[in-house]
Design an enzyme around this catalytic site. Structure first.
Site, short mmCIF file in Angstrom:
data_model
loop_
_atom_site.label_atom_id
_atom_site.label_comp_id
_atom_site.label_asym_id
_atom_site.label_seq_id
_atom_site.Cartn_x
_atom_site.Cartn_y
_atom_site.Cartn_z
N HIS A 321 0.85 -1.20 0.00
CA HIS A 321 0.00 0.00 0.00
C HIS A 321 0.88 1.25 0.00
O HIS A 321 1.77 1.39 0.83
CB HIS A 321 -0.95 0.01 1.20
CG HIS A 321 -1.95 1.12 1.09
ND1 HIS A 321 -3.15 0.97 0.43
CD2 HIS A 321 -1.91 2.40 1.50
CE1 HIS A 321 -3.81 2.12 0.45
NE2 HIS A 321 -3.08 3.00 1.10
N HIS A 355 2.51 14.58 -0.11
CA HIS A 355 2.98 14.36 1.27
C HIS A 355 4.45 14.74 1.38
O HIS A 355 4.87 15.43 2.32
CB HIS A 355 2.85 12.88 1.65
CG HIS A 355 1.45 12.40 1.83
ND1 HIS A 355 0.54 13.00 2.66
CD2 HIS A 355 0.79 11.32 1.29
CE1 HIS A 355 -0.61 12.31 2.63
NE2 HIS A 355 -0.48 11.31 1.80
O1 X8Z Z 1 -4.17 5.40 1.32
C1 X8Z Z 1 -4.16 6.25 0.44
C2 X8Z Z 1 -2.84 6.78 -0.10
C3 X8Z Z 1 -1.79 6.81 0.93
S1 X8Z Z 1 -2.06 8.00 2.15
C4 X8Z Z 1 -2.39 5.88 -1.23
N1 X8Z Z 1 -5.34 6.69 -0.07
C5 X8Z Z 1 -6.63 6.19 0.37
C6 X8Z Z 1 -6.83 4.74 0.00
O2 X8Z Z 1 -6.09 4.22 -0.83
O3 X8Z Z 1 -7.76 4.12 0.53
C7 X8Z Z 1 -5.47 7.72 -1.10
C8 X8Z Z 1 -6.94 7.83 -1.36
C9 X8Z Z 1 -7.65 7.06 -0.28
ZN ZN Z 2 -1.92 9.95 1.39
#
Ligand code: X8Z
Ligand code: ZN
Length: 590
Positions: A321, A355
């Site tokens: 992730h 970020h």
């Molecule tokens: O987790 C994230 C980023 C890292 S802060 C990739 N996001 C959320 C997700 O993937 O659930 C970005 C949008 C929502």
């Molecule tokens: Zn993020």
């Protein structure tokens, strides 16, 4: 006789605390980085151990700091005490044994998610991690294949259930010892406003955007039924969760091909262009860096390139992730991703660089101010830049040769809405679920049922196969096992349009909002940088005011951006029943 502490004592205390926190934080980050880029039993224990030490010390400092509470402190200093108190996402009990149990459970949940794999080809084919799965779900259009991918991946959650329930118990104990009702209440205290004002804001903004979401849902549902027939049709009007091109049905841009208006002129597919050109992972990140540089922001430090992980290593387990890291609260910034070069990856890279540039901009702030104005701000910055990836921009940087005709505007807007608008109810329901979990209103015996009740109510999305309490579907979404608060992403979806509209104005742009790119505007860059440089030194409302002239969250910029699409969707949906019905006992199969 004990002397009453003075303001100077309080200042000296905070100075010492910040120096100590920096050291501990850096060690904890290094151990965590190693764990997430090289998951083994050893790295898990070491990460848990450093987390334990850091949390233990922060907890002590919070309690030591209480003796200064009644003093009349200058605002900056008072804010530091507040931020110290709010700094733990995972508060832990003072009791060393319980705290150790908690940090180990947390590391093992994070590791379980990272190690999650499915093996649809049995022994004959390599097993797939979530990064491979996401790519397949994005492009595979065979309903039984995708149903299988969905069902198999969701098995990753089940074994986490008991550990998660224990995690909740222990962290709540920590929150109560700090004087908060539960961990969710602690999270909600981080927004420079009362909990009532905060939930009022969420409600108000959701009401602003919900009509647009319902129109989009109705349109997409019809297109899915045209494509998949019975597999997509439900009498209650909900959409089966596996058909939206994304494991969690949270962003739907990947199924643009299914829902594209029939008369749409030929457009471009960024992922396809990157693939044809054999663009490397590093080059993709350099496109993002190039955008920030065009605004007058710095180049990324050499160590960023040396230390980041941009693709999945062949020989070890990692957490794929995407995340951005600020190891030493100075120049040691890193990106961790498993890039495959899809359109989605291209956008996520810009998100992550937001970020990174925030980290770099506030690194000269005192340690306790080294953070976003609030966590939603942090999530919004890169997305503002990604909104500027317009056809004109892509032509300027040579990714496309011709700009599609004006008749392509609406299809492009639809493509953007599939990501931005579809996300909103998901972004809202995740922490609604978790707040109920932490408050104790929701008991472990109903974890999965309530998860789906909220998904059905807010998203109008239903499980494609029956779910029971033998499943733990929240565990199949990274932020639950990793304990990353989620309402930040909902806030960010709204804020980013406010920031984007403001930057466009500063850049002198006067056309329709959805065609605006701030690429190359030093004036917009300066405006952005001055907000970023504040870090968390001021209440977020001040940062917002300096950036946009507004002092609150407001979806009008987002609605302005999508106005032409809303008109078009209403036209398309004429005669159609808008929305869905949630049955009283919503878990019954259709
Ligand atoms: O987790 C994230 C980023 C890292 S802060 C990739 N996001 C959320 C997700 O993937 O659930 C970005 C949008 C929502
Ligand atoms: Zn993020």
């Amino acid at each position: 006789m004990t002397m009453l502490p003075t303001v100077a004592d309080a200042q000296a205390f905070i100075d010492r605390a910040e120096a100590e926190l920096l050291k501990l934080y850096t060690l904890q980050q290094r151990a965590q980085w190693i764990h997430e880029t090289y998951i083994t039993d050893d790295s898990e224990l070491l990460a848990a151990g450093w987390n334990d030490r850091a949390i233990a010390r922060v907890t002590e400092l919070i309690n030591e700091g209480r003796r200064f509470e009644s003093l009349n402190l200058p605002p900056d200093l008072r804010r530091k005490f507040l931020l110290l108190k709010l700094s733990l996402t995972m508060p832990a009990p003072k009791d060393a044994k319980l705290r150790e149990e908690l940090t180990q459970v947390a590391a093992s949940l994070d590791g379980s998610y990272g190690k999650g794999k499915i093996c649809p080809g049995g022994d004959k084919e390599p097993c797939l991690g979530i990064d491979d799965l996401e790519e397949r779900l994005a492009t595979n259009r065979n309903p039984s294949d995708i149903l299988n991918l969905w069902t198999e991946w969701h098995k990753v959650g089940a074994p986490m259930r008991d550990r998660y329930a224990r995690f909740v118990e222990l962290s709540n104990q920590g929150a109560r010892e700090l004087g908060y009702a539960d961990t969710g209440a602690l999270w909600r205290a981080g927004y420079d406003m009362t909990p009532e004002q905060f939930s009022g804001d969420l409600e108000r903004v959701w009401n602003q955007v919900e009509p647009l979401y319902k129109e989009l849902h109705t349109y997409v549902r019809r297109k899915l039924i045209e494509k998949y027939g019975a597999a997509a049709r439900r009498t209650d009007g909900m959409i089966p969760a596996h058909l939206l091109g994304n494991m969690w049905a949270q962003e739907w841009g990947n199924i643009y091909d299914i829902v594209a208006p029939p008369a749409a002129p030929p457009s471009y597919d960024i992922g396809e262009i990157l693939r044809q050109r054999r663009t490397t992972a590093k080059q993709i990140v350099q496109y993002g860096e190039g955008f920030f540089q065009s605004l007058g922001l710095q180049t990324l430090p050499d160590t960023f390139w040396e230390r980041s992980m941009l693709t999945r290593p062949a020989d070890r387990e990692v957490v794929c992730h995407a995340s951005a890291w600020h190891i030493d609260l100075d120049q040691d910034v890193r990106l961790k991703m498993c890039l495959h070069g899809t359109t989605e990856d291209f956008i996520v890279v810009h998100h992550e660089l937001g970020h990174i540039y925030y980290f770099l901009a506030y690194r000269n702030q005192p340690v306790l101010f080294c953070n976003g104005a609030n966590d939603g701000f942090h999530e919004a910055i890169g997305d503002v830049i990604a909104l500027s990836i317009t056809p004109e921009y892509l032509k300027k940087i040579g990714l496309i040769e011709t700009i599609p005709p004006p008749s392509a505007d609406l299809p492009i807007l639809l493509r953007t809405a599939l990501d931005k608008i579809a996300f909103l109810p998901f972004g809202l329901m995740i922490d609604k679920w978790r707040w109920e979990v932490f408050s104790g209103e929701l008991k472990p015996a109903d974890y999965n049922k309530e998860w789906w009740r909220l998904r059905e109510q807010y998203q109008g999305v239903a499980p494609p196969v029956e779910r029971t309490e033998a499943d733990f579907d929240p565990g199949a979404k990274y932020h639950i096992p990793a304990n990353v608060p989620y309402i930040r992403y909902f806030l960010a979806r709204i804020y980013q349009f406010q920031f984007y509209r403001a930057m466009g104005q500063v850049a002198g742009y006067t056309g329709p909002l959805n065609r605006c790119s701030v690429f190359g505007s030093k004036a917009a860059g300066e405006r952005l940088e001055s907000m970023l440089a504040l870090g968390q030194s001021k209440p977020w409302q001040e940062a917002m005011l300096g950036m946009t002239g507004q002092e609150c969250i407001d979806a009008s910029a987002m609605m302005e951006y999508f106005e032409p699409l809303l008109v078009w969707l209403k036209e398309q949906n004429k005669g159609e029943k808008i929305g869905w019905t949630v049955p009283a006992n919503s878990l019954t199969a259709r």
